[in-house]
Write a protein that holds these residues in place. Structure first.
Motif, mmCIF file in Angstrom:
data_model
loop_
_atom_site.group_PDB
_atom_site.id
_atom_site.type_symbol
_atom_site.label_atom_id
_atom_site.label_comp_id
_atom_site.label_asym_id
_atom_site.label_seq_id
_atom_site.Cartn_x
_atom_site.Cartn_y
_atom_site.Cartn_z
ATOM 1 N N UNK A 76 0.826 -1.206 0.000
ATOM 2 C CA UNK A 76 0.000 0.000 0.000
ATOM 3 C C UNK A 76 0.861 1.257 0.000
ATOM 4 N N UNK A 77 1.827 1.337 0.916
ATOM 5 C CA UNK A 77 2.697 2.507 1.001
ATOM 6 C C UNK A 77 3.535 2.644 -0.261
ATOM 7 N N UNK A 78 4.013 1.524 -0.776
ATOM 8 C CA UNK A 78 4.807 1.547 -2.011
ATOM 9 C C UNK A 78 3.986 2.090 -3.171
ATOM 10 N N UNK A 79 2.723 1.684 -3.271
ATOM 11 C CA UNK A 79 1.856 2.145 -4.360
ATOM 12 C C UNK A 79 1.600 3.645 -4.263
ATOM 13 N N UNK A 80 1.348 4.131 -3.049
ATOM 14 C CA UNK A 80 1.132 5.576 -2.861
ATOM 15 C C UNK A 80 2.375 6.355 -3.274
ATOM 16 N N UNK A 81 3.536 5.873 -2.818
ATOM 17 C CA UNK A 81 4.810 6.510 -3.160
ATOM 18 C C UNK A 81 5.012 6.545 -4.673
ATOM 19 N N UNK A 82 4.642 5.454 -5.340
ATOM 20 C CA UNK A 82 4.807 5.352 -6.794
ATOM 21 C C UNK A 82 3.991 6.404 -7.528
ATOM 22 N N UNK A 83 2.720 6.518 -7.182
ATOM 23 C CA UNK A 83 1.846 7.465 -7.873
ATOM 24 C C UNK A 83 2.258 8.922 -7.604
ATOM 25 N N UNK A 84 2.692 9.207 -6.378
ATOM 26 C CA UNK A 84 3.161 10.560 -6.053
ATOM 27 C C UNK A 84 4.417 10.890 -6.861
ATOM 28 N N UNK A 85 5.322 9.919 -6.958
ATOM 29 C CA UNK A 85 6.571 10.097 -7.707
ATOM 30 C C UNK A 85 6.290 10.418 -9.174
ATOM 31 N N UNK A 86 5.319 9.712 -9.755
ATOM 32 C CA UNK A 86 4.977 9.935 -11.163
ATOM 33 C C UNK A 86 4.414 11.344 -11.375
ATOM 34 N N UNK A 87 3.581 11.804 -10.430
ATOM 35 C CA UNK A 87 3.021 13.158 -10.536
ATOM 36 C C UNK A 87 4.119 14.220 -10.406
ATOM 37 N N UNK A 88 5.060 14.001 -9.484
ATOM 38 C CA UNK A 88 6.167 14.949 -9.281
ATOM 39 C C UNK A 88 7.044 15.025 -10.527
ATOM 40 N N UNK A 89 7.227 13.877 -11.211
ATOM 41 C CA UNK A 89 8.060 13.876 -12.424
ATOM 42 C C UNK A 89 7.467 14.803 -13.484
ATOM 43 N N UNK A 90 6.125 14.907 -13.526
ATOM 44 C CA UNK A 90 5.476 15.820 -14.468
ATOM 45 C C UNK A 90 5.844 17.262 -14.196
ATOM 46 N N UNK A 91 5.986 17.613 -12.915
ATOM 47 C CA UNK A 91 6.404 18.970 -12.531
ATOM 48 C C UNK A 91 7.829 19.229 -13.015
ATOM 49 N N UNK A 92 8.707 18.245 -12.825
ATOM 50 C CA UNK A 92 10.108 18.403 -13.244
ATOM 51 C C UNK A 92 10.238 18.485 -14.768
ATOM 52 N N UNK A 93 9.429 17.687 -15.492
ATOM 53 C CA UNK A 93 9.451 17.771 -16.958
ATOM 54 C C UNK A 93 9.009 19.163 -17.411
ATOM 55 N N UNK A 94 8.007 19.708 -16.738
ATOM 56 C CA UNK A 94 7.498 21.049 -17.070
ATOM 57 C C UNK A 94 8.600 22.105 -16.946
ATOM 58 N N UNK A 95 9.443 21.972 -15.921
ATOM 59 C CA UNK A 95 10.475 22.974 -15.673
ATOM 60 C C UNK A 95 11.821 22.632 -16.324
ATOM 61 N N UNK A 96 11.876 21.532 -17.088
ATOM 62 C CA UNK A 96 13.143 21.177 -17.746
ATOM 63 C C UNK A 96 13.445 22.169 -18.861
ATOM 64 N N UNK A 97 14.693 22.628 -18.925
ATOM 65 C CA UNK A 97 15.079 23.657 -19.900
ATOM 66 C C UNK A 97 16.128 23.171 -20.893
ATOM 67 N N UNK A 98 16.736 22.019 -20.614
ATOM 68 C CA UNK A 98 17.767 21.491 -21.510
ATOM 69 C C UNK A 98 17.741 19.962 -21.445
ATOM 70 N N UNK A 99 18.615 19.334 -22.230
ATOM 71 C CA UNK A 99 18.619 17.873 -22.309
ATOM 72 C C UNK A 99 18.927 17.234 -20.960
ATOM 73 N N UNK A 100 19.861 17.805 -20.210
ATOM 74 C CA UNK A 100 20.261 17.235 -18.923
ATOM 75 C C UNK A 100 19.102 17.214 -17.933
ATOM 76 N N UNK A 101 18.398 18.344 -17.817
ATOM 77 C CA UNK A 101 17.273 18.406 -16.877
ATOM 78 C C UNK A 101 16.118 17.515 -17.349
ATOM 79 N N UNK A 102 15.951 17.390 -18.679
ATOM 80 C CA UNK A 102 14.910 16.508 -19.219
ATOM 81 C C UNK A 102 15.225 15.046 -18.896
#
Length: 411
Positions: A76-102
């Motif tokens: 249960x905890x692992x699944x919650x962590x997984x879904x939160x991680x995936x949502x956070x990755x969307x935030x990081x992709x949004x703010x990526x400015x170059x190949x390294x950050x992407x």
């Protein structure tokens, strides 16, 4: 809150089906995004292949520790962590400015995808002890459903205008990956099935798997099947844009038809696999996919629809092989799944690199042709490799069938 067994079963179905739906969306919104991403960041096809290979490595890394993490902090905890991680990755992709950050943001997304893959596979294998082929194909139908709508919706969202500026691929990733938070609700409410067996049994299973030729054949066949599936998801839009000069919208539509075929096959063909046998079914599916992916490379636009129809063959390969795996290794199924998916991940790193660099290498070898013609030939070579991967899956599955028949244990 106390739940009866039936209610909890339906909640777990919701977790599995919803999880696979999100999985399909998160993995396959990249099709429409890749051409714009490649142009904006000036990425070569080889660099793009390297990006996809790094993603595959992140997926692989997550697969190696997720089973252990589940045993330590619970499913249960692992699944919650997984879904939160995936949502956070969307935030990081949004703010990526170059190949390294992407690369970093994408890597985080595929860590989440890998964790989700193992978690869902383990829960489904424990829950579906009857009609395994049917239920696993039905579960993966929702992956196909997410994959079908993802390219069309992603292409639409990328064109949205907010404050006179186009949302683009970054904004699309932010919006689509925020959907990962939705399955957390049934995860919190339900009771997850506990792990059966003990660590010693699991270690024994690992030793047996490493010495079992059928286990390695399953790994190779699945690696080739997954290479074909993910290769089409990643490269079909780019292929149709560069080789056939389609618009991104038209090419995304073809990718969606592919995933519709893919989804429909998983919905309808599960009972067929239970009736006729998993190994034989995979042989037929993979050879069908390989042939239908090869034909349009040589015939051009007139038969381009065959790229999409190949989804009928690609779709059932993974869940049907997982059903075979669950029936073949009834003791230590969790370990067998982890062993297989981790090694598939290694294969994915290699084949993603190969596809990108085959395209680049053949493009550079096309002397005497214009750049557009050279790039067209390179893309055709890369897609030829994808189609051949499906054919190799069929050949490996034939050998699995032959060995199972020799053991008197045809599955």
């Amino acid at each position: 809150m106390s739940l009866n067994k039936k209610t909890n079963y339906y909640l777990l179905l919701f977790v599995i089906f919803g999880g696979f739906l999100i999985f399909g969306v998160s993995e396959n919104i990249k099709g429409p995004a890749i051409p714009d991403m490649q142009q904006e960041l000036s990425l070569t096809d080889g660099t793009l292949g390297a990006l996809l290979a790094i993603n595959a490595f992140g997926f692989l890394l997550a697969c190696t520790y997720t089973s252990w993490l589940i045993s330590k902090i619970g499913a249960k905890t692992t699944s919650i962590l997984t879904f939160v991680l995936m949502a956070i990755s969307g935030v990081f992709i949004y703010f990526s400015t170059n190949f390294t950050s992407l690369v970093g943001a994408y890597f985080l997304l595929y860590i989440g995808n890998g964790m989700l893959e193992i978690s869902l596979a383990i829960i489904a294998a424990r829950l579906f002890t009857k009609n395994t082929g049917t239920m696993l194909n039905l579960s993966h139908f929702f992956y196909g459903l997410g994959s079908t709508v993802a390219p069309l919706v992603a292409a639409q969202i990328m064109g949205w205008e907010i404050n006179a500026s186009v949302l683009g691929w970054r904004g699309m990733y932010l919006i689509m990956l925020s959907l990962s938070l939705l399955p957390i609700i049934p995860v919190v409410v339900s009771r997850f099935p506990k792990e059966e067996g003990n660590d010693e049994e699991d270690r024994t299973s690992i030793k047996k798997l490493t010495k079992d030729p059928i286990a390695w054949l399953i790994v190779f066949a699945l690696a080739m099947g997954v290479t074909a599936e993910l290769g089409i998801a990643a490269w079909l839009v780019n292929y149709l844009v560069k080789v056939s000069e389609w618009t991104i919208g038209e090419a995304s539509g073809m990718l969606s038809i592919f995933f519709f075929s893919f989804m429909l096959a998983r919905l309808l063909l599960g009972p067929v696999t239970d009736k006729f046998g998993y190994a034989i079914s995979i042989i037929v599916f993979s050879l069908f996919a390989g042939v239908f992916s090869l034909i349009p490379i040589f015939t051009g636009d007139s038969l381009a629809i065959l790229f999409a129809i190949a989804g009928f063959g690609i779709g059932p390969i993974y869940p049907t092989m997982m059903a075979l795996l669950a029936k073949k290794y009834t003791k230590g199924t969790d370990t067998a799944i982890t062993f297989t998916v981790v090694l598939i991940g290694i294969g994915g790193v290699v084949t993603n690199l190969m596809i990108g660099y085959i395209i680049e290498w053949v493009t550079n070898l096309s002397f005497g042709a214009t750049f557009a013609e050279s790039n067209k030939i390179g893309m055709q070579a890369g897609y030829f490799f994808i189609a051949m991967a499906a054919m190799l899956c069929g050949l490996a599955s034939w050998e699995i069938y032959r060995r199972l028949k020799k053991e008197g244990n045809v599955l």
